[in-house]
Enzyme design. Structure first.
Site, PDB file in Angstrom:
ATOM      1  CE1 TYR A 131       2.739   1.756 -11.877  1.00 36.52           C
ATOM      2  CE2 TYR A 131       4.848   2.896 -11.888  1.00 36.52           C
ATOM      3  CZ  TYR A 131       3.676   2.563 -11.254  1.00 36.52           C
ATOM      4  OH  TYR A 131       3.435   3.033  -9.988  1.00 36.52           O
ATOM      5  CE  LYS A 159       3.459  -1.249  -9.359  1.00 27.66           C
ATOM      6  NZ  LYS A 159       3.701   0.059  -8.745  1.00 27.66           N
TER       7      LYS A 159
END
Length: 292
Positions: A131, A159
């Site tokens: 992330y 992400k």
């Protein structure tokens, strides 16, 4: 099929304690729209939650979702040690994925980031998702380290919340080179662009306010309905531009949702407090998009 995740807000009572009943209601809302869920993320006020609160929050979200949609949870903390404790606990709960935000406050080398993510991925059975959100953490997963991490058998994707098309394109190139490494876009204005360029889906904060529009972008793309996908993406991006012009995006997402449904509560301090003037501007925007 592409996947839309919503970075679910965490609901609080007036005394700032967790409101799990209201959070469950938000889970039901996303399930009804067909969106998967990321809990304890940036839009979920994860930095304001204690270790035990993250566990109880995740338990409630999993229970309410009841397998109808996928549930991912963010375990990332500044120290690898604390991240491991959370990741192992989420692993035992049976979540579908464990997101690990880059360490914040601690300045990391690229080798340090590689060790951090590898250590977590080695310790759990649940797929791990990197992330990247450098504007908030000041640490960025460079494409070469992403490429190395993508080869790890239990790192399933990333992400990207960097906000730049260029960075997203670099991660998408890694995804094309590596089987089983999925890229999820974070920037709400790039949902359709990312899908067209090979992303597995998106993880969106704005979907808290516009869950049906987010789902419609992905659904139209998968159906090959280019015109509808573009129409829904434009609505989504225009709303983003208007809303985020008022200030810090996660706080404004929560405040917008509060204007629609006050049961979600305000965020823990020192986040944005209710302000009649700003709330009036938010309501004007919501009304313009027929969300009130």
């Amino acid at each position: 099929m592409s996947s839309a995740y919503v970075a679910l807000v965490t609901c609080f009572n007036d005394n700032e304690s967790l409101n799990l009943d209201a959070t469950r209601a938000q889970v039901r809302r996303q399930v009804a729209a067909g969106n998967n869920i990321l809990c304890a993320g940036t839009n979920g006020d994860f930095t304001a939650l204690t270790h035990d609160e993250k566990l109880s929050l995740t338990e409630a979200v999993l229970d309410e979702a009841d397998g109808a949609v996928k549930v991912m949870v963010n375990a990332g903390m500044p120290a690898t040690w604390e991240t491991l404790q959370l990741a192992r606990a989420f692993d035992r709960m049976g979540v579908d994925g464990i997101a690990v935000i880059t360490p914040f406050f601690i300045a990391c080398t690229q080798d340090g980031l590689e060790r951090h993510f590898t250590t977590v991925a080695d310790a759990v059975q649940t797929p791990v998702y990197l992330y990247d959100i450098p504007a908030r953490t000041q640490n960025h997963i460079g494409p070469e380290i992403a490429r190395k991490l993508a080869a790890h058998g239990n790192i399933a994707g990333i992400k990207d919340s960097g906000g730049a098309q260029e960075t997203l394109a670099e991660y998408l190139a890694v995804g094309r080179e590596t089987d089983g490494f999925d890229v999820y876009s974070g920037p709400d204005h790039l949902v359709l662009w990312s899908l067209r360029n090979g992303a597995a889906g998106c993880i969106s904060g704005l979907g808290n306010v516009m869950p049906d529009t987010l789902a419609a972008i992905v659904r139209a793309f998968d159906a090959g309905d280019t015109a509808e996908a573009e129409r829904q993406q434009k609505r989504y991006a225009d709303f983003r531009t208007d809303l985020y012009a008022l200030g810090f995006p996660p706080a404004l997402v929560k405040r917008s949702l509060w204007c629609i449904d006050p049961s979600v509560g305000a965020s823990r301090q020192p986040a944005l407090l209710p302000d009649p003037a700003q709330d009036g501007k938010v309501r004007d925007i919501l009304a313009r998009y027929e969300l009130l």
